[in-house]
Design an enzyme around this catalytic site. Structure first.
Site, PDB file in Angstrom:
ATOM      1  N   GLY A 253      -0.484  -3.690   1.108  1.00 47.33           N
ATOM      2  CA  GLY A 253      -1.988  -3.838   0.684  1.00 47.33           C
ATOM      3  C   GLY A 253      -2.650  -2.313   0.822  1.00 47.33           C
ATOM      4  N   CYS A 254      -3.768  -1.870   0.180  1.00 45.27           N
ATOM      5  CA  CYS A 254      -4.230  -0.765   0.080  1.00 45.27           C
ATOM      6  C   CYS A 254      -4.971  -0.200   1.105  1.00 45.27           C
ATOM      7  CB  CYS A 254      -5.319  -0.502  -1.206  1.00 45.27           C
ATOM      8  SG  CYS A 254      -6.572  -1.833  -1.080  1.00 45.27           S
TER       9      CYS A 254
END
Length: 337
Positions: free
Chosen positions: A145-146
């Site tokens: 995930g970012c």
């Protein structure tokens, strides 16, 4: 002709960025790009920046459209990858940019995402100790995930080195609007976002489970902030030290962890990370400090949320899975101003 790759969810921001990177990749050839509502359109209509791929027609997202590729990128909304992945041939390598296979704990999935738990794949953060070798031997990789990658890179070495307490981690991270995807949402309209900062999902952001899993943190309090910019993440991670620690000690831990890494850069003393400096790249910029009042350790981390936080990371993982040099086709330098 190079190795053949396909991109599902190619009409979105992450899918479009994967295609941009693949368009300049010397070893990978895009043979299919698929979408749902945008199926049937020329790619140039949906992503006018992709001039060299403009005549590629977006196909419907089906197994038949994807199955002929050596590797498939799944850039689909969370919860939509598992059903499609289950139908693809076992020999087809997959890098999933969604959350479906990131978590090893079914209870954590239920708590932060809900719905059916699909299981876990090899976690796609090569800079973690031993993870590069696991990715190299995998056919199925769960991309990070970012917010998670920005925070894990800052936090994991401190806990591993024993200089940070794992049970009181505080993260404040600001992200550009592309992190919310391309679907039209009133709160993401330009007139709503410009000149404004707003927190969201306070105390309940789904990337907390991923950050804890990968960094070995026991407790994480995270405040995500929507920033008036299209892309980029700046994550500020603060932790209690296990003993009196200087900023240089923290920097040395980070340097030891990432000194040989091509995409993670510990900045010179006094130089702060900027999201603009990572724009368009697969790089992460880190800096360390110590709060003179509380003594807490502070690491700031900047990435491009569509680069190291999504598409760049996905191509890096694909390179490793396919036995290529992991830097191939990936920019290290950012674009500024």
């Amino acid at each position: 002709m190079g190795l053949q790759v396909a991109v599902a969810g190619a009409s979105g921001y992450a899918g479009g960025e994967v295609l941009r990177l693949l368009a300049g990749h010397p070893e990978l050839e895009v043979t299919a790009a698929t979408a749902y509502e945008q199926a049937g359109k020329r790619l140039g209509e949906v992503h006018p920046q992709l001039v060299t791929l403009a005549e590629l027609v977006l196909q419907e997202t089906t197994v038949d459209a994807l199955a002929g590729a050596d590797l498939v990128f799944l850039a689909l909304p969370h919860g939509q990858s598992a059903a499609l992945a289950a139908k693809l041939p076992e020999q087809t390598a997959i890098v999933d940019l969604g959350a479906d296979f990131r978590l090893t704990d079914a209870a954590a999935w239920a708590r932060y995402y809900g719905g059916t738990y699909a299981g876990s794949w090899t976690y796609g953060l090569p800079e973690l100790p031993g993870q590069r070798q696991l990715i190299a031997g995998a056919k199925r990789v769960a991309n990070t995930g970012c917010y998670a990658v920005a925070s894990i890179l800052a936090l994991a070495p401190l806990i591993a080195a024993g200089i940070a307490e794992p049970d009181d981690v505080v993260i404040v991270a600001a992200s550009g609007t592309s992190g919310a995807g391309r679907s039209a949402k009133p709160h993401l309209l330009g007139s709503e976002v410009m000149g404004d900062l707003s927190p969201y999902k306070i105390g309940a952001h789904q990337h907390v489970a991923e950050i804890k899993q990968a960094s070995k943190a026991a407790s994480v309090s995270m405040t995500p902030v929507l920033a008036p910019m299209p892309r980029g993440i700046l994550s500020t991670v603060t932790v209690k030290p296990t003993k009196t620690t200087k900023a240089q000690d923290v920097r040395e831990v980070l340097q030891a962890a990432y000194g040989d890494e091509p995409f993670v850069h510990v900045l010179p003393e006094g130089q702060m990370p900027h999201t603009a400096a990572t724009f368009g790249s697969n790089s992460a910029h880190l800096q360390a400090g110590v709060d003179i009042d509380s003594g807490r350790l502070i690491v700031t981390s900047a990435i491009d949320n569509l680069g190291k936080g999504a598409a760049g990371q996905a191509v890096q993982n694909a390179n490793i899975v396919l036995g290529l040099d992991e830097t191939t086709g990936l920019p290290i330098n950012g674009v500024a101003p």
